[in-house]
Scaffold this motif. Structure first.
Motif, PDB file in Angstrom:
ATOM      1  N   GLY A 222       3.088  17.885  18.438  1.00  0.00           N
ATOM      2  CA  GLY A 222       1.916  17.681  17.584  1.00  0.00           C
ATOM      3  C   GLY A 222       1.739  16.215  17.240  1.00  0.00           C
ATOM      4  N   LYS A 223       0.546  15.880  16.755  1.00  0.00           N
ATOM      5  CA  LYS A 223       0.220  14.469  16.554  1.00  0.00           C
ATOM      6  C   LYS A 223      -0.254  14.168  15.133  1.00  0.00           C
ATOM      7  CE  LYS A 223      -0.691  13.301  21.357  1.00  0.00           C
ATOM      8  NZ  LYS A 223      -1.617  12.690  22.333  1.00  0.00           N
ATOM      9  N   LEU A 224       0.236  13.075  14.608  1.00  0.00           N
ATOM     10  CA  LEU A 224      -0.267  12.493  13.364  1.00  0.00           C
ATOM     11  C   LEU A 224      -1.339  11.478  13.708  1.00  0.00           C
ATOM     12  CD1 LEU A 224      -0.304  11.586  10.375  1.00  0.00           C
ATOM     13  CD2 LEU A 224       1.650  10.091  10.929  1.00  0.00           C
ATOM     14  N   LEU A 225      -2.503  11.630  13.087  1.00  0.00           N
ATOM     15  CA  LEU A 225      -3.590  10.669  13.218  1.00  0.00           C
ATOM     16  C   LEU A 225      -3.683   9.934  11.892  1.00  0.00           C
ATOM     17  CD1 LEU A 225      -6.240  13.084  14.810  1.00  0.00           C
ATOM     18  CD2 LEU A 225      -4.254  12.001  15.884  1.00  0.00           C
ATOM     19  N   PHE A 226      -3.346   8.658  11.884  1.00  0.00           N
ATOM     20  CA  PHE A 226      -3.228   7.933  10.624  1.00  0.00           C
ATOM     21  C   PHE A 226      -4.170   6.738  10.573  1.00  0.00           C
ATOM     22  CE2 PHE A 226      -0.134   6.088  13.539  1.00  0.00           C
ATOM     23  CZ  PHE A 226      -0.310   4.727  13.375  1.00  0.00           C
ATOM     24  N   ALA A 227      -4.651   6.460   9.370  1.00  0.00           N
ATOM     25  CA  ALA A 227      -5.409   5.239   9.075  1.00  0.00           C
ATOM     26  C   ALA A 227      -5.044   4.853   7.653  1.00  0.00           C
ATOM     27  CB  ALA A 227      -6.907   5.478   9.207  1.00  0.00           C
ATOM     28  N   GLU A 228      -4.483   3.677   7.493  1.00  0.00           N
ATOM     29  CA  GLU A 228      -3.917   3.320   6.185  1.00  0.00           C
ATOM     30  C   GLU A 228      -4.144   1.850   5.869  1.00  0.00           C
ATOM     31  OE1 GLU A 228      -2.497   3.684   2.610  1.00  0.00           O
ATOM     32  OE2 GLU A 228      -2.689   5.413   3.951  1.00  0.00           O
ATOM     33  N   ASN A 229      -4.305   1.560   4.590  1.00  0.00           N
ATOM     34  CA  ASN A 229      -4.405   0.178   4.120  1.00  0.00           C
ATOM     35  C   ASN A 229      -3.082  -0.552   4.294  1.00  0.00           C
ATOM     36  OD1 ASN A 229      -6.412   1.721   1.982  1.00  0.00           O
ATOM     37  ND2 ASN A 229      -7.121  -0.314   2.556  1.00  0.00           N
ATOM     38  N   LEU A 230      -3.170  -1.775   4.766  1.00  0.00           N
ATOM     39  CA  LEU A 230      -2.014  -2.661   4.843  1.00  0.00           C
ATOM     40  C   LEU A 230      -2.072  -3.712   3.731  1.00  0.00           C
ATOM     41  CD1 LEU A 230      -1.924  -3.362   8.692  1.00  0.00           C
ATOM     42  CD2 LEU A 230      -0.353  -1.899   7.399  1.00  0.00           C
ATOM     43  N   ILE A 231      -0.970  -4.400   3.543  1.00  0.00           N
ATOM     44  CA  ILE A 231      -0.926  -5.484   2.564  1.00  0.00           C
ATOM     45  C   ILE A 231      -2.002  -6.520   2.860  1.00  0.00           C
ATOM     46  CG2 ILE A 231       0.434  -7.438   1.738  1.00  0.00           C
ATOM     47  CD1 ILE A 231       2.927  -5.745   2.063  1.00  0.00           C
TER      48      ILE A 231
ATOM     49  N   GLY B  52       2.669   5.682  -3.125  1.00  0.00           N
ATOM     50  CA  GLY B  52       3.799   4.800  -3.404  1.00  0.00           C
ATOM     51  C   GLY B  52       3.605   3.884  -4.587  1.00  0.00           C
ATOM     52  N   ARG B  53       2.638   4.219  -5.435  1.00  0.00           N
ATOM     53  CA  ARG B  53       2.354   3.332  -6.567  1.00  0.00           C
ATOM     54  C   ARG B  53       3.615   3.020  -7.355  1.00  0.00           C
ATOM     55  NH1 ARG B  53      -2.036   4.402  -9.177  1.00  0.00           N
ATOM     56  NH2 ARG B  53      -2.916   5.785  -7.606  1.00  0.00           N
TER      57      ARG B  53
ATOM     58  N   ALA C  19      -9.653  -5.065  -8.228  1.00  0.00           N
ATOM     59  CA  ALA C  19      -9.556  -3.624  -8.007  1.00  0.00           C
ATOM     60  C   ALA C  19      -8.699  -2.989  -9.085  1.00  0.00           C
ATOM     61  CB  ALA C  19      -8.955  -3.353  -6.624  1.00  0.00           C
ATOM     62  N   ASN C  20      -9.243  -1.961  -9.738  1.00  0.00           N
ATOM     63  CA  ASN C  20      -8.511  -1.294 -10.808  1.00  0.00           C
ATOM     64  C   ASN C  20      -7.204  -0.688 -10.306  1.00  0.00           C
ATOM     65  OD1 ASN C  20     -10.507  -1.878 -12.682  1.00  0.00           O
ATOM     66  ND2 ASN C  20     -11.643  -0.007 -12.257  1.00  0.00           N
ATOM     67  N   TRP C  21      -7.204  -0.233  -9.030  1.00  0.00           N
ATOM     68  CA  TRP C  21      -6.011   0.397  -8.464  1.00  0.00           C
ATOM     69  C   TRP C  21      -5.107  -0.614  -7.757  1.00  0.00           C
ATOM     70  CZ3 TRP C  21     -10.922   0.593  -6.510  1.00  0.00           C
ATOM     71  CH2 TRP C  21     -11.110   0.020  -5.256  1.00  0.00           C
ATOM     72  N   GLY C  22      -5.544  -1.855  -7.609  1.00  0.00           N
ATOM     73  CA  GLY C  22      -4.871  -2.804  -6.737  1.00  0.00           C
ATOM     74  C   GLY C  22      -3.454  -3.138  -7.146  1.00  0.00           C
ATOM     75  N   SER C  23      -3.188  -3.217  -8.443  1.00  0.00           N
ATOM     76  CA  SER C  23      -1.870  -3.632  -8.886  1.00  0.00           C
ATOM     77  C   SER C  23      -0.809  -2.553  -8.718  1.00  0.00           C
ATOM     78  CB  SER C  23      -1.931  -4.106 -10.335  1.00  0.00           C
ATOM     79  OG  SER C  23      -0.677  -4.552 -10.750  1.00  0.00           O
ATOM     80  N   PRO C  24      -1.029  -1.295  -9.193  1.00  0.00           N
ATOM     81  CA  PRO C  24       0.038  -0.297  -9.059  1.00  0.00           C
ATOM     82  C   PRO C  24       0.219   0.251  -7.649  1.00  0.00           C
ATOM     83  CG  PRO C  24      -1.880   0.692 -10.104  1.00  0.00           C
ATOM     84  CD  PRO C  24      -2.140  -0.783 -10.007  1.00  0.00           C
ATOM     85  N   TRP C  25      -0.802   0.182  -6.808  1.00  0.00           N
ATOM     86  CA  TRP C  25      -0.666   0.678  -5.435  1.00  0.00           C
ATOM     87  C   TRP C  25       0.386  -0.137  -4.686  1.00  0.00           C
ATOM     88  CZ3 TRP C  25      -4.628   3.114  -1.824  1.00  0.00           C
ATOM     89  CH2 TRP C  25      -5.321   4.150  -2.488  1.00  0.00           C
TER      90      TRP C  25
END
Length: 228
Positions: free
Chosen positions: A135-144, A112-113, A157-163
């Motif tokens: 079927g099942k989705l197993l998710f682990a994701e960064n939050l704000i 979603g950058r 973080a080099n990626w922190g701004s556009p993410w």
């Protein structure tokens, strides 16, 4: 190989914090009912390794060059007979009613950058389509996370701004298409560690204290299981 060394190969970064997702998935999936799985955003193929070590036929995917980046780890653990590789866009999954489980870790923010929430929601719709009924989705994701996390990502973080990191309410909106889901949060200090040893120490403090006293919206990891 110790359990921690194996976890490091599966999780790769901030192991103590993110491995809470594995423990949750272990307990909340009937693995006797799972024959095949899909890993999205596999990179080094850690979650594909985890599925293959359970004896599950696994498709390991990423946008580009997945076999080159992931196969070495699978060869090391002698599970290549169970794993195939495919370059695949998580927002355009070419399967329907096909997988018993789909698993990902920390991919939605990058997809979603530049503030593209619509494509993030599309990933969940594609996952729903690709899962078998039940079927099942197993998710682990960064939050704000907290304001501290936001500022440090932009600064260090080099990626922190556009993410585009999801809020809990946005994660719940994405998961609302499933028949049911359970979402947990964890992590406050650990992501601030400058090395894995420091992150492990901070994660222990999180588990002893911060996870219990901070609100969910301040935590930086969401994990859980959603069922089609």
């Amino acid at each position: 190989m110790t359990d921690y060394q194996l976890l490091k190969e599966i999780i790769q970064w901030d192991i103590k914090s993110w491995s809470k997702a594995l423990l949750f998935w272990e307990k909340n999936v009937d693995w006797n009912q799972v024959e095949n799985g899909l890993e999205l955003g596999g990179r080094e193929g850690g979650l594909s390794l985890w599925l293959a070590l359970k004896g599950k036929t696994t498709l390991c995917t990423d946008l580009n060059n997945i076999k080159e980046t992931a196969e070495k780890l699978h060869v090391k653990h002698q599970v290549t007979a169970l794993i195939s590789y495919e370059n695949l866009d998580a927002a355009a999954i070419p399967y329907e009613n096909h997988f018993d489980v789909i698993v990902f870790k920390s991919i939605i923010g990058g997809i979603g950058r530049n503030d593209n929430f619509e494509i993030q929601k599309k990933v969940f719709k594609e996952i729903y389509k690709a899962l078998k009924p039940g079927g099942k989705l197993l998710f682990a994701e960064n939050l704000i996370g907290s304001q501290v996390h936001k500022k440090l990502r932009v600064r260090y973080a080099n990626w922190g701004s556009p993410w585009r990191y999801l809020s809990i309410s946005e994660m719940e909106e994405c998961l609302s298409i499933f028949s049911s889901y359970e979402l947990k949060t964890t992590g406050f200090l650990a992501t601030l560690g400058r090395g894995e040893k420091q992150r492990k120490f901070f994660a222990a403090i999180d588990q002893l204290f911060w996870n219990h006293v901070t609100p969910s919206k301040w935590k930086y990891i969401a994990y859980g299981v959603a069922q089609k």
